[in-house]
Scaffold this motif. Structure first.
Motif, mmCIF file in Angstrom:
data_model
loop_
_atom_site.group_PDB
_atom_site.id
_atom_site.type_symbol
_atom_site.label_atom_id
_atom_site.label_comp_id
_atom_site.label_asym_id
_atom_site.label_seq_id
_atom_site.Cartn_x
_atom_site.Cartn_y
_atom_site.Cartn_z
ATOM 1 N N GLY A 176 27.598 34.330 35.087
ATOM 2 C CA GLY A 176 29.004 34.560 34.749
ATOM 3 C C GLY A 176 29.164 35.541 33.603
ATOM 4 N N THR A 177 28.319 35.391 32.587
ATOM 5 C CA THR A 177 28.370 36.305 31.441
ATOM 6 C C THR A 177 27.999 37.722 31.864
ATOM 7 O OG1 THR A 177 27.802 34.535 29.894
ATOM 8 C CG2 THR A 177 27.408 36.789 29.160
ATOM 9 N N ILE A 178 26.969 37.838 32.689
ATOM 10 C CA ILE A 178 26.545 39.163 33.150
ATOM 11 C C ILE A 178 27.669 39.843 33.929
ATOM 12 C CG2 ILE A 178 24.970 40.391 34.697
ATOM 13 C CD1 ILE A 178 22.822 38.389 33.955
ATOM 14 N N LEU A 179 28.323 39.102 34.807
ATOM 15 C CA LEU A 179 29.414 39.679 35.599
ATOM 16 C C LEU A 179 30.568 40.107 34.704
ATOM 17 C CD1 LEU A 179 29.503 37.317 38.719
ATOM 18 C CD2 LEU A 179 28.691 39.678 38.602
ATOM 19 N N ALA A 180 30.891 39.272 33.703
ATOM 20 C CA ALA A 180 31.984 39.611 32.781
ATOM 21 C C ALA A 180 31.648 40.861 31.982
ATOM 22 C CB ALA A 180 32.260 38.436 31.843
ATOM 23 N N VAL A 181 30.405 40.940 31.480
ATOM 24 C CA VAL A 181 29.983 42.108 30.698
ATOM 25 C C VAL A 181 29.991 43.361 31.573
ATOM 26 C CG1 VAL A 181 28.042 43.173 29.486
ATOM 27 C CG2 VAL A 181 28.648 40.791 29.026
ATOM 28 N N LEU A 182 29.533 43.249 32.803
ATOM 29 C CA LEU A 182 29.502 44.418 33.692
ATOM 30 C C LEU A 182 30.907 44.863 34.073
ATOM 31 C CD1 LEU A 182 26.463 43.653 36.013
ATOM 32 C CD2 LEU A 182 26.597 45.254 34.104
ATOM 33 N N ALA A 183 31.828 43.916 34.197
ATOM 34 C CA ALA A 183 33.221 44.288 34.474
ATOM 35 C C ALA A 183 33.794 45.074 33.296
ATOM 36 C CB ALA A 183 34.053 43.039 34.745
ATOM 37 N N GLY A 184 33.534 44.579 32.072
ATOM 38 C CA GLY A 184 33.980 45.312 30.892
ATOM 39 C C GLY A 184 33.303 46.669 30.776
ATOM 40 N N THR A 185 32.017 46.710 31.127
ATOM 41 C CA THR A 185 31.272 47.973 31.082
ATOM 42 C C THR A 185 31.831 48.967 32.093
ATOM 43 O OG1 THR A 185 29.256 46.820 30.390
ATOM 44 C CG2 THR A 185 28.994 49.013 31.331
ATOM 45 N N GLY A 186 32.163 48.470 33.286
ATOM 46 C CA GLY A 186 32.745 49.336 34.305
ATOM 47 C C GLY A 186 34.067 49.932 33.849
ATOM 48 N N LEU A 187 34.904 49.108 33.203
ATOM 49 C CA LEU A 187 36.183 49.602 32.693
ATOM 50 C C LEU A 187 35.950 50.653 31.614
ATOM 51 C CD1 LEU A 187 39.274 49.420 32.573
ATOM 52 C CD2 LEU A 187 39.015 47.535 30.934
ATOM 53 N N MET A 188 34.990 50.390 30.725
ATOM 54 C CA MET A 188 34.655 51.355 29.685
ATOM 55 C C MET A 188 34.156 52.664 30.304
ATOM 56 S SD MET A 188 32.021 50.889 26.459
ATOM 57 C CE MET A 188 30.700 50.269 27.515
ATOM 58 N N ALA A 189 33.344 52.574 31.342
ATOM 59 C CA ALA A 189 32.809 53.766 32.001
ATOM 60 C C ALA A 189 33.924 54.585 32.635
ATOM 61 C CB ALA A 189 31.778 53.369 33.056
ATOM 62 N N VAL A 190 34.890 53.920 33.255
ATOM 63 C CA VAL A 190 36.017 54.639 33.867
ATOM 64 C C VAL A 190 36.841 55.332 32.775
ATOM 65 C CG1 VAL A 190 38.147 54.405 35.194
ATOM 66 C CG2 VAL A 190 36.118 53.124 35.876
ATOM 67 N N GLU A 191 37.055 54.619 31.657
ATOM 68 C CA GLU A 191 37.834 55.201 30.560
ATOM 69 C C GLU A 191 37.179 56.480 30.037
ATOM 70 O OE1 GLU A 191 39.595 53.819 26.214
ATOM 71 O OE2 GLU A 191 37.577 53.177 26.800
ATOM 72 N N VAL A 192 35.883 56.419 29.749
ATOM 73 C CA VAL A 192 35.197 57.569 29.162
ATOM 74 C C VAL A 192 35.066 58.697 30.184
ATOM 75 C CG1 VAL A 192 33.087 58.364 28.042
ATOM 76 C CG2 VAL A 192 33.948 56.073 27.568
ATOM 77 N N THR A 193 34.799 58.363 31.447
ATOM 78 C CA THR A 193 34.706 59.405 32.471
ATOM 79 C C THR A 193 36.038 60.099 32.674
ATOM 80 O OG1 THR A 193 33.020 58.064 33.596
ATOM 81 C CG2 THR A 193 33.932 59.914 34.811
ATOM 82 N N LEU A 225 40.481 44.427 26.126
ATOM 83 C CA LEU A 225 40.328 44.941 27.488
ATOM 84 C C LEU A 225 41.647 45.500 28.018
ATOM 85 C CD1 LEU A 225 38.007 42.219 29.082
ATOM 86 C CD2 LEU A 225 37.381 44.521 28.298
ATOM 87 N N ALA A 226 42.763 44.870 27.625
ATOM 88 C CA ALA A 226 44.069 45.376 28.051
ATOM 89 C C ALA A 226 44.339 46.745 27.431
ATOM 90 C CB ALA A 226 45.170 44.389 27.663
ATOM 91 N N LEU A 227 44.006 46.891 26.145
ATOM 92 C CA LEU A 227 44.175 48.193 25.494
ATOM 93 C C LEU A 227 43.280 49.244 26.147
ATOM 94 C CD1 LEU A 227 45.367 49.928 23.233
ATOM 95 C CD2 LEU A 227 43.543 49.100 21.723
ATOM 96 N N THR A 228 42.054 48.853 26.466
ATOM 97 C CA THR A 228 41.141 49.770 27.150
ATOM 98 C C THR A 228 41.699 50.171 28.516
ATOM 99 O OG1 THR A 228 39.246 48.750 26.051
ATOM 100 C CG2 THR A 228 38.784 50.073 28.005
ATOM 101 N N GLY A 229 42.263 49.193 29.228
ATOM 102 C CA GLY A 229 42.863 49.488 30.527
ATOM 103 C C GLY A 229 44.039 50.449 30.405
ATOM 104 N N GLY A 230 44.866 50.274 29.363
ATOM 105 C CA GLY A 230 45.989 51.178 29.145
ATOM 106 C C GLY A 230 45.529 52.593 28.832
ATOM 107 N N CYS A 231 44.498 52.711 27.983
ATOM 108 C CA CYS A 231 43.947 54.028 27.660
ATOM 109 C C CYS A 231 43.327 54.678 28.895
ATOM 110 C CB CYS A 231 42.900 53.900 26.548
ATOM 111 S SG CYS A 231 43.580 53.385 24.962
ATOM 112 N N THR A 232 42.673 53.862 29.715
ATOM 113 C CA THR A 232 42.071 54.364 30.949
ATOM 114 C C THR A 232 43.134 54.962 31.863
ATOM 115 O OG1 THR A 232 40.313 52.709 30.829
ATOM 116 C CG2 THR A 232 40.683 53.760 32.972
#
Length: 286
Positions: free
Chosen positions: A155-172, A264-271
């Motif tokens: 569960g932790t791995i999936l949560a971290v990877l979801a956050g990582t995916g959002l971060m990757a989309v934001e930076v890309t 995560l919401a702020l990251t999503g908004g920036c994305t």
């Protein structure tokens, strides 16, 4: 043929009559596949993308732990592991957007732009392709988690990877937006390198922000990369861990202590903002 008929028929011109959404999704998928193929064809790039993160894990984890045993009750290895993930994502995601600049220089972008494909779909495909590669590299880093003394549950791995995916989309998306302003690949590389280090250092990826001068911490609150880094760290080591002086995790924005959901919401908004900016700018590329 009606719009709701199956797409699998090979009648000439039938592809032009398929629903618009299906056509745009097809374009996005094609651009994503192109990004993946370009990445997989470069064996040296694949090797370096695997070796470099594990090298950083050894250096920052085992190398630094002789100097820093714990960080606010958490082992330094556990603290720095999300930082190495963030470092990997930041470097790879920004540089992936150089494809846009290269395509423009060699004329391939013009061929894509004169096609019936929506420019928004081309942008989304480029963003998702770059973010996917960055996220896969983060997945592979979890193979080194036990070496660092980390044993996160599924569960932790999936949560971290979801956050990582959002971060990757934001930076890309940020990288693609920048690519629409720059015409030469070497200029784009110089700009991304100039951005990478300040964004990384001021994100708290490798050192707690609480230990830095207060004015640096105030600057860090305006670093949009800080929030997803803190979120994935809190997801991995716990959201209530505190250091001896100040908070080890958790950021204060305008007097409000941010929760993981807030970050995560702020990251999503920036994305979303960067995606819209990239699409708007891309529509003006000639």
């Amino acid at each position: 043929m009606a719009d709701d008929e199956p797409v699998g028929n090979f009648e000439p011109g039938a592809h032009r009559r398929e629903p618009r959404l299906v056509a745009e999704l097809r374009v996005i998928g094609m651009v994503v596949r192109r990004e993946l193929k370009k990445y997989l064809r470069s064996k040296a790039k694949i090797l370096s993308s695997f070796v470099q993160p594990f090298f950083f894990l050894l250096i920052f984890g085992y190398g630094m732990r002789t100097l820093v045993r714990t960080t606010g009750g958490v082992s330094f290895e556990a603290f720095v592991f999300p930082g190495v993930i963030a470092m990997t994502v930041l470097g790879r995601s920004l540089l992936s957007a150089v494809t846009i600049v290269q395509d423009r220089e060699f004329g391939f972008l013009r061929e894509m732009l004169v096609s019936p494909a929506s420019r928004v779909s081309i942008v989304l495909g480029a963003i998702l392709g770059g973010a996917l590669i960055s996220t896969v590299q983060a997945v592979l880093l979890f193979l080194g988690a036990p070496i660092m003394g980390l044993f996160p549950g599924p569960g932790t791995i999936l949560a971290v990877l979801a956050g990582t995916g959002l971060m990757a989309v934001e930076v890309t998306a940020l990288g693609v937006a920048l690519a629409t302003f720059i015409a030469k690949p070497h200029s784009f590389t110089a700009v991304t390198q100039a951005l990478t280090y300040p964004m990384l250092v001021l994100s708290g990826a490798l050192v707690p922000l609480a230990g830095l001068p207060s004015w640096v911490g105030r600057i860090a609150t305006f670093n949009l990369f800080t929030y997803p880094v803190d979120a994935i760290r809190r997801l991995l080591i716990g959201s209530n861990v505190r250091a001896d002086q100040g908070a080890l995790t958790g950021l204060v924005l305008f007097g409000h202590r941010m929760s993981v959901t807030d970050e995560l919401a702020l990251t999503g908004g920036c994305t979303l903002f960067f995606v819209l900016l990239a699409a708007w700018r891309f529509a003006r590329v000639t």
